[in-house]
Design an enzyme around this catalytic site. Structure first.
Site, PDB file in Angstrom:
ATOM      1  N   TYR A   1       1.611  -8.397  -2.495  1.00 24.59           N
ATOM      2  CA  TYR A   1       2.298  -8.755  -1.200  1.00 24.59           C
ATOM      3  C   TYR A   1       2.751 -10.067  -0.965  1.00 24.59           C
ATOM      4  CZ  TYR A   1       3.306  -7.630   3.735  1.00 24.59           C
ATOM      5  OH  TYR A   1       3.970  -7.544   4.892  1.00 24.59           O
TER       6      TYR A   1
ATOM      7  N   SER B   1       7.323 -12.216   6.169  1.00 25.86           N
ATOM      8  CA  SER B   1       5.842 -12.060   6.746  1.00 25.86           C
ATOM      9  C   SER B   1       5.230 -13.416   6.901  1.00 25.86           C
ATOM     10  CB  SER B   1       5.020 -11.217   5.895  1.00 25.86           C
ATOM     11  OG  SER B   1       3.732 -11.229   6.132  1.00 25.86           O
TER      12      SER B   1
END
Ligand code: NAD
Length: 277
Positions: free
Chosen positions: A172, A159
């Site tokens: 995350y 990401s």
């Protein structure tokens, strides 16, 4: 000097059907980005083992629609990426159902947004398990097979949050930074083999995972879905548009091509300029 006579033909990144005879294990592919990548690999002729949660009838429908559209074989594993023993079982299942494992895409992922001091340990552990430890387990299980066959592609879906941070995403961001570290180590350990390992770092892609964040913003701030969507993009993504699962799929297919054989340990951003800022 006439260089044209000695020059090798240019590498063709996308010879149609280039993945015919290859088998791809695609974690988290019942929805969103994973489904986009599964479709892109199947379109290039790969047989694919799908994985992820969802309604069994809908998953059966996905399997047959991809198989019919591309003339490839589709298998399915319900393995929970939070459970290492189920990941260990998924790899032999792929080899058993489809003949081998040539491509592994670690894509399954979950999110939890809260200030770091408010993140429950159970959510932290779940995010680390599914977004990071699952990739380690699957890589560990496939590498010997790939190395012995002299060819392999490992693609980790990280990401922009593997490259930069945002508030409210401690677990995350930690997991995705870890994915990039893991990617580099695997790439180095495989550097003299035909096995490559790279990461794709998407910015915002409109999937169920992101729709939930849009819904949360709309509810929290009492604004419409459209306004919340514009807010999300405007804060981070200079293109002001979502990237698509098809675009991520096309990049994954390129990483499987011979033209990409020397891309190793890279973190490739598909983020509308997010990390250029
Ligand atoms: P999504 O929610 O649409 O899909 C997630 C997939 O993972 C689904 O198939 C789901 O069933 C599966 N999954 C979830 N938990 C699982 C588990 N325990 N075991 C097996 N499968 C499980 O999400 P998405 O947006 O397509 O995200 C896919 C990946 O892309 C994730 O790793 C995410 O972090 C990453 N990513 C997404 C975006 C984005 O904007 N959507 C941006 C950057 C990175």
């Amino acid at each position: 000097m006439d260089v044209s006579a000695s020059a090798k033909p240019a590498a063709q990144p996308f010879a149609s059907g280039m993945l015919k005879g290859r088998v791809a294990v695609m974690t988290g592919s019942t929805s969103g980005i994973g489904l986009g990548i599964a479709a892109a690999l199947a379109a290039q002729g790969a047989d694919v083992l799908l994985n992820g949660f969802g309604d069994p009838t809908e998953i059966d429908r996905l399997r047959s629609s991809l198989a019919d559209a591309h003339g490839v074989r589709l298998s399915y594993s319900a393995a929970d990426m939070a459970k290492p023993e189920e990941i260990d079982g998924m790899i032999p299942q792929a080899a058993n159902d489809l003949g081998s494992v040539d491509i592994l895409v670690n894509n399954a992922g979950i999110q939890h947004t809260a200030l770091v001091r408010e993140v429950p340990l159970e959510r932290w552990n779940a995010i680390l398990a599914i977004n990071l430890t699952a990739a380690f387990c699957a890589i560990r299980a496939v590498l010997p097979r790939m190395e012995s066959r002299g060819w392999g592609r490992v693609i980790n879906i990280a990401s922009t949050h593997g490259l930069v941070a945002s508030t409210h995403k401690a677990a995350y961001v930690a997991a995705k930074h870890g994915v990039l570290g893991l990617t580099k180590v695997v790439a180095l350990e495989m550097a003299t083999t035909g096995v490559t390992c790279n990461a794709i770092c998407p910015g915002w892609v409109l999937t169920p995972l992101v729709q939930k964040q849009i819904d949360d913003i709309a509810a929290r701030e009492g604004i419409s879905g459209d306004a919340a969507r514009a807010r999300l993009l405007g804060e981070k993504q200079p293109s002001l548009e979502f990237a698509t699962p098809e675009q991520i799929g096309a990049l994954a297919a390129f990483l499987c091509s011979d033209a990409a054989a020397h891309i190793r340990g890279a973190a490739l951003a598909v983020d509308g300029g997010w990390t250029a800022q």
